[in-house]
Motif scaffolding. Structure first.
Motif, PDB file in Angstrom:
ATOM      1  N   GLN A  48      42.735  52.529  90.334  1.00 47.97           N
ATOM      2  CA  GLN A  48      41.271  52.534  90.253  1.00 47.97           C
ATOM      3  C   GLN A  48      40.871  51.648  89.084  1.00 47.97           C
ATOM      4  O   GLN A  48      41.273  51.903  87.946  1.00 47.97           O
ATOM      5  CB  GLN A  48      40.761  53.968  90.034  1.00 47.97           C
ATOM      6  N   ALA A  49      40.061  50.638  89.352  1.00 47.22           N
ATOM      7  CA  ALA A  49      39.658  49.683  88.314  1.00 47.22           C
ATOM      8  C   ALA A  49      39.018  50.400  87.118  1.00 47.22           C
ATOM      9  O   ALA A  49      38.179  51.287  87.291  1.00 47.22           O
ATOM     10  CB  ALA A  49      38.696  48.659  88.891  1.00 47.22           C
ATOM     11  N   ASP A  50      39.444  50.034  85.921  1.00 44.65           N
ATOM     12  CA  ASP A  50      38.909  50.576  84.661  1.00 44.65           C
ATOM     13  C   ASP A  50      38.972  52.102  84.575  1.00 44.65           C
ATOM     14  O   ASP A  50      38.111  52.736  83.973  1.00 44.65           O
ATOM     15  CB  ASP A  50      37.472  50.093  84.430  1.00 44.65           C
ATOM     16  N   HIS A  51      40.002  52.673  85.170  1.00 43.14           N
ATOM     17  CA  HIS A  51      40.112  54.137  85.190  1.00 43.14           C
ATOM     18  C   HIS A  51      40.142  54.716  83.778  1.00 43.14           C
ATOM     19  O   HIS A  51      39.385  55.637  83.471  1.00 43.14           O
ATOM     20  CB  HIS A  51      41.368  54.567  85.955  1.00 43.14           C
ATOM     21  N   CYS A  52      41.010  54.200  82.934  1.00 46.79           N
ATOM     22  CA  CYS A  52      41.144  54.753  81.582  1.00 46.79           C
ATOM     23  C   CYS A  52      39.879  54.538  80.757  1.00 46.79           C
ATOM     24  O   CYS A  52      39.438  55.431  80.042  1.00 46.79           O
ATOM     25  CB  CYS A  52      42.348  54.135  80.870  1.00 46.79           C
ATOM     26  N   ARG A  53      39.300  53.359  80.861  1.00 46.99           N
ATOM     27  CA  ARG A  53      38.092  53.048  80.091  1.00 46.99           C
ATOM     28  C   ARG A  53      36.939  53.974  80.474  1.00 46.99           C
ATOM     29  O   ARG A  53      36.145  54.376  79.630  1.00 46.99           O
ATOM     30  CB  ARG A  53      37.676  51.600  80.318  1.00 46.99           C
ATOM     31  N   ASN A  54      36.867  54.348  81.740  1.00 52.36           N
ATOM     32  CA  ASN A  54      35.765  55.179  82.228  1.00 52.36           C
ATOM     33  C   ASN A  54      36.100  56.663  82.271  1.00 52.36           C
ATOM     34  O   ASN A  54      35.310  57.457  82.762  1.00 52.36           O
ATOM     35  CB  ASN A  54      35.348  54.709  83.619  1.00 52.36           C
ATOM     36  N   SER A  55      37.254  57.047  81.760  1.00 58.25           N
ATOM     37  CA  SER A  55      37.665  58.438  81.796  1.00 58.25           C
ATOM     38  C   SER A  55      36.779  59.291  80.894  1.00 58.25           C
ATOM     39  O   SER A  55      36.528  58.946  79.746  1.00 58.25           O
ATOM     40  CB  SER A  55      39.119  58.562  81.347  1.00 58.25           C
ATOM     41  N   GLY A 109      39.975  69.459  75.959  1.00 59.86           N
ATOM     42  CA  GLY A 109      38.840  68.834  76.624  1.00 59.86           C
ATOM     43  C   GLY A 109      39.029  67.353  76.876  1.00 59.86           C
ATOM     44  O   GLY A 109      38.118  66.679  77.329  1.00 59.86           O
ATOM     45  N   ASP A 110      40.211  66.842  76.618  1.00 59.28           N
ATOM     46  CA  ASP A 110      40.488  65.421  76.770  1.00 59.28           C
ATOM     47  C   ASP A 110      41.408  65.229  77.979  1.00 59.28           C
ATOM     48  O   ASP A 110      42.339  65.998  78.181  1.00 59.28           O
ATOM     49  CB  ASP A 110      41.194  64.919  75.511  1.00 59.28           C
ATOM     50  N   TYR A 111      41.128  64.213  78.774  1.00 56.32           N
ATOM     51  CA  TYR A 111      41.994  63.887  79.900  1.00 56.32           C
ATOM     52  C   TYR A 111      43.108  62.958  79.432  1.00 56.32           C
ATOM     53  O   TYR A 111      42.957  62.220  78.464  1.00 56.32           O
ATOM     54  CB  TYR A 111      41.206  63.212  81.022  1.00 56.32           C
ATOM     55  N   ILE A 112      44.222  62.965  80.150  1.00 55.02           N
ATOM     56  CA  ILE A 112      45.340  62.093  79.792  1.00 55.02           C
ATOM     57  C   ILE A 112      44.899  60.641  79.796  1.00 55.02           C
ATOM     58  O   ILE A 112      45.277  59.862  78.926  1.00 55.02           O
ATOM     59  CB  ILE A 112      46.532  62.315  80.744  1.00 55.02           C
ATOM     60  N   SER A 113      44.064  60.255  80.770  1.00 56.55           N
ATOM     61  CA  SER A 113      43.661  58.850  80.863  1.00 56.55           C
ATOM     62  C   SER A 113      42.760  58.421  79.699  1.00 56.55           C
ATOM     63  O   SER A 113      42.891  57.294  79.213  1.00 56.55           O
ATOM     64  CB  SER A 113      42.984  58.563  82.204  1.00 56.55           C
ATOM     65  N   SER A 114      41.894  59.292  79.218  1.00 52.24           N
ATOM     66  CA  SER A 114      41.068  58.918  78.055  1.00 52.24           C
ATOM     67  C   SER A 114      41.929  58.842  76.798  1.00 52.24           C
ATOM     68  O   SER A 114      41.735  57.985  75.940  1.00 52.24           O
ATOM     69  CB  SER A 114      39.900  59.883  77.864  1.00 52.24           C
ATOM     70  N   ARG A 115      42.921  59.718  76.718  1.00 52.83           N
ATOM     71  CA  ARG A 115      43.870  59.668  75.597  1.00 52.83           C
ATOM     72  C   ARG A 115      44.710  58.389  75.673  1.00 52.83           C
ATOM     73  O   ARG A 115      44.961  57.735  74.658  1.00 52.83           O
ATOM     74  CB  ARG A 115      44.766  60.902  75.666  1.00 52.83           C
ATOM     75  N   LEU A 165      50.497  53.247  80.946  1.00 52.99           N
ATOM     76  CA  LEU A 165      49.782  54.207  81.781  1.00 52.99           C
ATOM     77  C   LEU A 165      48.439  53.650  82.238  1.00 52.99           C
ATOM     78  O   LEU A 165      48.068  53.799  83.408  1.00 52.99           O
ATOM     79  CB  LEU A 165      49.590  55.533  81.040  1.00 52.99           C
ATOM     80  N   CYS A 166      47.714  52.992  81.350  1.00 51.99           N
ATOM     81  CA  CYS A 166      46.411  52.435  81.739  1.00 51.99           C
ATOM     82  C   CYS A 166      46.567  51.333  82.785  1.00 51.99           C
ATOM     83  O   CYS A 166      45.764  51.241  83.712  1.00 51.99           O
ATOM     84  CB  CYS A 166      45.647  51.928  80.523  1.00 51.99           C
ATOM     85  N   ARG A 167      47.595  50.513  82.661  1.00 51.55           N
ATOM     86  CA  ARG A 167      47.835  49.487  83.688  1.00 51.55           C
ATOM     87  C   ARG A 167      48.113  50.129  85.036  1.00 51.55           C
ATOM     88  O   ARG A 167      47.605  49.679  86.067  1.00 51.55           O
ATOM     89  CB  ARG A 167      49.001  48.596  83.285  1.00 51.55           C
ATOM     90  N   LEU A 168      48.918  51.168  85.041  1.00 54.51           N
ATOM     91  CA  LEU A 168      49.222  51.869  86.288  1.00 54.51           C
ATOM     92  C   LEU A 168      47.961  52.479  86.894  1.00 54.51           C
ATOM     93  O   LEU A 168      47.676  52.310  88.079  1.00 54.51           O
ATOM     94  CB  LEU A 168      50.269  52.949  86.044  1.00 54.51           C
ATOM     95  N   LEU A 169      47.195  53.183  86.074  1.00 55.22           N
ATOM     96  CA  LEU A 169      45.978  53.826  86.577  1.00 55.22           C
ATOM     97  C   LEU A 169      44.915  52.809  86.985  1.00 55.22           C
ATOM     98  O   LEU A 169      44.170  53.034  87.936  1.00 55.22           O
ATOM     99  CB  LEU A 169      45.432  54.803  85.529  1.00 55.22           C
ATOM    100  N   ASP A 170      44.846  51.683  86.270  1.00 59.71           N
ATOM    101  CA  ASP A 170      43.896  50.632  86.642  1.00 59.71           C
ATOM    102  C   ASP A 170      44.272  49.991  87.976  1.00 59.71           C
ATOM    103  O   ASP A 170      43.413  49.503  88.703  1.00 59.71           O
ATOM    104  CB  ASP A 170      43.813  49.554  85.555  1.00 59.71           C
ATOM    105  N   TRP A 171      45.562  50.014  88.309  1.00 61.42           N
ATOM    106  CA  TRP A 171      45.998  49.514  89.606  1.00 61.42           C
ATOM    107  C   TRP A 171      45.484  50.434  90.717  1.00 61.42           C
ATOM    108  O   TRP A 171      45.115  49.980  91.795  1.00 61.42           O
ATOM    109  CB  TRP A 171      47.528  49.438  89.632  1.00 61.42           C
TER     110      TRP A 171
END
Length: 109
Positions: free
Chosen positions: A93-100, A64-70, A85-91
């Motif tokens: 979409q802003a705050d992608h990992c934090r809001n996953s 039930g966990d997404y890679i970005s939240s992990r 990974l969070c830097r890449l995803l934030d590039w």
């Protein structure tokens, strides 16, 4: 003792059968995903989320966990892979990992 051995073997055979069926599903999902990207973008997003959840489980993540939240939790713990990974995803979409999201009904332990 013998019953436990037989049960263990049968369980492994069943798991192997499920694995084979899942591999066939992955092969069939590739053209379906391409079709969805072209004609049904909302469905394509749903498929991408499914792949994300599968990828997380394959790499020993929580159900039930997404890679970005992990990755966000790993980043908070100072693990290099999470930071990268969070830097890449934030590039993308802003705050992608934090809001996953984490799927409701699953443990976050």
């Amino acid at each position: 003792m013998m019953k436990q051995i037989v049960d263990s073997i049968l369980k492994r055979i069943a798991i192997f059968g499920i694995l084979v069926v899942c591999q066939i599903a992955v092969i069939l999902a590739i053209p379906r995903a391409i079709w969805a990207i072209v004609f049904f973008p909302d469905k394509a997003f749903d498929l991408a989320c499914g792949y994300d959840l599968l990828g997380n489980i394959i790499t020993n993540g929580r159900i039930g966990d997404y890679i970005s939240s992990r990755a966000y939790r790993a980043m908070q713990a100072g693990q290099r892979w999470g930071c990268v990974l969070c830097r890449l995803l934030d590039w993308l979409q802003a705050d992608h990992c934090r809001n996953s999201p984490i799927l409701q009904g699953y443990s976050t332990n």
